[in-house]
Design an enzyme around this catalytic site. Structure first.
Site, mmCIF file in Angstrom:
data_model
loop_
_atom_site.group_PDB
_atom_site.id
_atom_site.type_symbol
_atom_site.label_atom_id
_atom_site.label_comp_id
_atom_site.label_asym_id
_atom_site.label_seq_id
_atom_site.Cartn_x
_atom_site.Cartn_y
_atom_site.Cartn_z
ATOM 1 C CE LYS A 149 -4.221 -1.858 0.346
ATOM 2 N NZ LYS A 149 -5.238 -1.599 -0.975
ATOM 3 C CE LYS A 247 -10.070 -4.683 -4.062
ATOM 4 N NZ LYS A 247 -9.942 -3.740 -3.377
#
Length: 328
Positions: A149, A247
């Site tokens: 991230k 997702k």
């Protein structure tokens, strides 16, 4: 008659999970159940503020479908009457689970898929200082795929990737900016990241600004996440991105996720199947979609302090298909 329930659950995260938009210390999920003839199907979703979702509204949206579910609403009908998103995901997956139980067959067979196999998942390193991310990479250096991230671009993100590469010299690296970069950061950072052996850059710029990526010859493939939801808008992604991150919370369940993957392959887009931070119940249906993915990022339970039982079986970075006691 089919009966619906929906409840909010909170699962502590091991430490904190930090991305460019902020940090959290617990995963708040909604679990939906659909029961019939003494059998119960379950589905789990993660309401996401980025998409204007919250737990209470998702519970209300699920419960509002009770009359239609009682009348035997099918999954195909569910796609038409509910917008894609977390609420539909929980209901869709609960219906898959119930249908499998009622039929006495696994969900993968009902979906017309081959028997699922164990897959290698990426393991996510939260956004932190370069030094802290190097330490995290050293601890996770045996993971074959690491997902980093990142923050808001520039030298800070370059320093983070250099630090992680130093800590995990043999791992495949995926970087995820979560819409944090400015357009002018994309090519300079992509060139530096290519030098460092980064394999994929996920959602570098805000979804509403991603037309700036059209025609960019990035030396590292680009992956759409916040820009890619369901079947609508897939055509626009061609020429902007090389991959899409599928997702279930974005597609509104396994039903549309499988359709999105088929569509992506027809459009020559490669596929990552990803997740939110959630328990094994959310990962289980995603495992069916992930059988067709180029990259798998289903490490949500590994980021929790404790997973639900029964759970998926993880052996290092290898995640096994769900047992029917969990889902499907």
């Amino acid at each position: 008659m089919r009966e619906i329930t929906a409840e909010i659950q909170s699962w502590p995260i091991a430490g904190a999970f930090t991305i460019s938009r902020g940090a959290k210390t617990e995963a708040n999920v909604v679990v939906a159940t659909v029961s019939q003839n003494g059998l119960t199907g379950r589905g789990e979703c993660v309401p996401y503020a980025r998409y204007d979702e919250n737990e209470k509204d998702v519970v209300a949206a699920i419960k509002a479908q009770q009359p239609a579910i009682s009348d035997g609403m099918s999954r195909a009908e569910l796609q038409r009457v509910m917008p894609r998103g977390a609420a539909r995901n929980a209901l869709d997956c609960a219906l898959w689970d119930l249908e499998a139980k009622l039929a006495g067959k696994p969900a993968w067979e009902l979906a017309g898929l081959s028997a699922p196999r164990a897959l290698t998942t990426a393991y996510t390193l939260s956004l932190a200082s370069p030094g802290d991310m190097r330490e995290a990479a050293l601890a996770a250096a045996k993971c074959p795929i690491l997902k980093l991230k990142l923050g808001h671009g520039g030298d800070d993100d370059l320093a983070r990737v250099e630090a992680v590469r130093g800590g995990a010299p043999n791992s495949v690296l995926i970087v995820d900016a979560n819409e944090g970069w400015k357009p002018e950061d994309v090519l300079p950072l992509a060139r530096e990241f290519a030098r460092l052996g980064v394999s994929l850059i996920e959602q570098p710029v805000p979804a509403k600004e991603d037309e700036v990526l059209r025609g960019i010859e990035s030396p590292v493939p680009l992956c759409a996440d916040e820009s890619a939801h369901g079947l609508e808008g897939m055509k626009r992604l061609v020429g902007l991105y090389d991959f899409i991150n599928v997702k279930l919370d974005k597609t509104g369940g396994l039903t549309e996720a499988l359709a999105v993957i088929r569509c992506a392959k027809l459009r020559k887009l490669r596929v990552m199947v990803g997740c939110m931070v959630a328990t094994s119940l959310a990962m289980a249906p995603a495992m069916l979609a992930a059988q067709q993915a180029d990259y798998v990022d289903l490490d949500g339970p590994l980021l929790l302090a404790k997973d639900r039982a029964p759970s998926l079986r993880y052996e290092g970075s290898l995640v096994y298909p769900p047992e029917r006691e969990l889902w499907g």
